[in-house]
Write a protein that holds these residues in place. Structure first.
Motif, PDB file in Angstrom:
ATOM      1  N   MET A 212     -34.633  90.154  69.872  1.00 33.18           N
ATOM      2  CA  MET A 212     -33.270  90.099  69.349  1.00 33.18           C
ATOM      3  C   MET A 212     -32.274  90.760  70.294  1.00 33.18           C
ATOM      4  O   MET A 212     -32.544  91.828  70.835  1.00 33.18           O
ATOM      5  CB  MET A 212     -33.186  90.791  67.984  1.00 33.18           C
ATOM      6  N   VAL A 266     -31.708  86.261  64.446  1.00 37.60           N
ATOM      7  CA  VAL A 266     -32.979  86.279  63.709  1.00 37.60           C
ATOM      8  C   VAL A 266     -33.380  84.865  63.291  1.00 37.60           C
ATOM      9  O   VAL A 266     -32.593  83.927  63.355  1.00 37.60           O
ATOM     10  CB  VAL A 266     -32.873  87.160  62.430  1.00 37.60           C
ATOM     11  N   ASN A 267     -34.637  84.730  62.842  1.00 30.32           N
ATOM     12  CA  ASN A 267     -35.115  83.607  62.021  1.00 30.32           C
ATOM     13  C   ASN A 267     -35.113  82.236  62.715  1.00 30.32           C
ATOM     14  O   ASN A 267     -35.078  81.210  62.027  1.00 30.32           O
ATOM     15  CB  ASN A 267     -34.290  83.487  60.728  1.00 30.32           C
TER      16      ASN A 267
END
Length: 276
Positions: A212, A266-267
């Motif tokens: 990240m 994220v994700n």
């Protein structure tokens, strides 16, 4: 418990008699923009924003951090924008430091005070105005939304940090906690904005090294951050910009909590095609 505070820059210029020295750092792994360099001469004016100036703290740079842009906005009384976002595919997040911001998303109107947060989905038709007699200062984070087949675009989120109980990190007795505005299990979201709080003496006790990217703006207090191979002292109003995999850790110093606003992506799967 100390009430939360939110440092906001006011610009100006240093005296001609001041010594030329500050803590600004730019490396290939991280950048530190201390509050002392957020002066009038480095502000930007933006199209279709009235009575507004911005300090642009982060922008995509090839070979550095590439997922987001982060602005510190200052909107004078009567100012704002009816068409703030030029990119229909961009999502946004707002966090108010000082003053009151009038936000409209579609037909819904909201008033954001210090600690106020808004998540703005792509193409959501939002606009802002300052109808108060004092300037409003807030963060604006922009990111190109990463659409996924089979996942809907997230709904808008309106919240205030002071209405949310911080989530203590495991086995820390609340010394290290995170205030989350977005459900971390909601995979529609491809970025998070949180407030991290370390009580005096609290630490992040290992060198985080992860995919990240980060934007970290210190809201309150002071601390010492380990960034890559350097220890850097930071205080309220300083901004740190970390590329992916930059090692990081910190400890809080001083008599009040050390708190910062944290962006991260994220994700989503990493793209296997450079530049996409």
């Amino acid at each position: 418990m100390t009430a939360p505070t939110y440092y906001a820059p006011h610009g100006g210029l240093p005296s001609q008699h001041e010594r030329l020295h500050d803590r600004a750092i730019f490396t290939d792994a991280f950048a530190v923009i201390p509050r002392g360099v957020l002066r009038d001469i480095v502000t930007s004016r933006l199209p279709f924003w009235n009575h507004t100036r911005a300090w642009i703290l982060a922008r995509p740079l090839s070979g550095f951090a590439e997922t987001f842009a982060q602005y510190l906005m200052e909107v004078s009384p009567g100012g704002g924008s009816e068409t703030p976002e030029p990119d229909a595919g961009a999502e946004g997040a707002l966090f108010v430091l000082e003053g009151t911001l009038d936000l409209t998303i579609g037909q819904q109107r909201h008033s954001l005070s210090p600690g106020g947060f808004a998540y703005l989905p792509p193409d959501s038709g939002w606009h802002v105005h300052n109808s108060s007699p004092a300037p409003v200062r807030f963060h604006w984070i922009r990111k190109a939304y990463d659409f996924v087949d089979g996942l809907d675009v997230p709904d808008p989120v309106i919240a205030n940090e002071q209405d949310i109980a911080p989530t203590p990190m495991p086995e820390t007795d609340g010394v290290w906690a995170t205030t989350r505005f977005i459900d971390p299990d909601d995979l529609r979201h491809d970025m998070h904005l949180t407030v991290v709080t370390l009580q005096p003496g609290g630490v992040i006790p290992f060198m985080e090294t992860h995919v990240m990217e980060h934007g970290l703006y210190v809201l309150q207090g002071k601390g010492v951050y380990r960034l890559n191979d350097q220890w850097v002292e930071v205080e309220a109003g300083d901004f740190m910009w970390l590329r992916a995999f930059c090692p990081q850790a910190c400890y809080a110093g001083g008599p009040e909590p050390f708190r910062y606003l944290l962006y991260k992506d994220v994700n989503r799967h990493p793209s296997l095609r450079m530049g996409r």
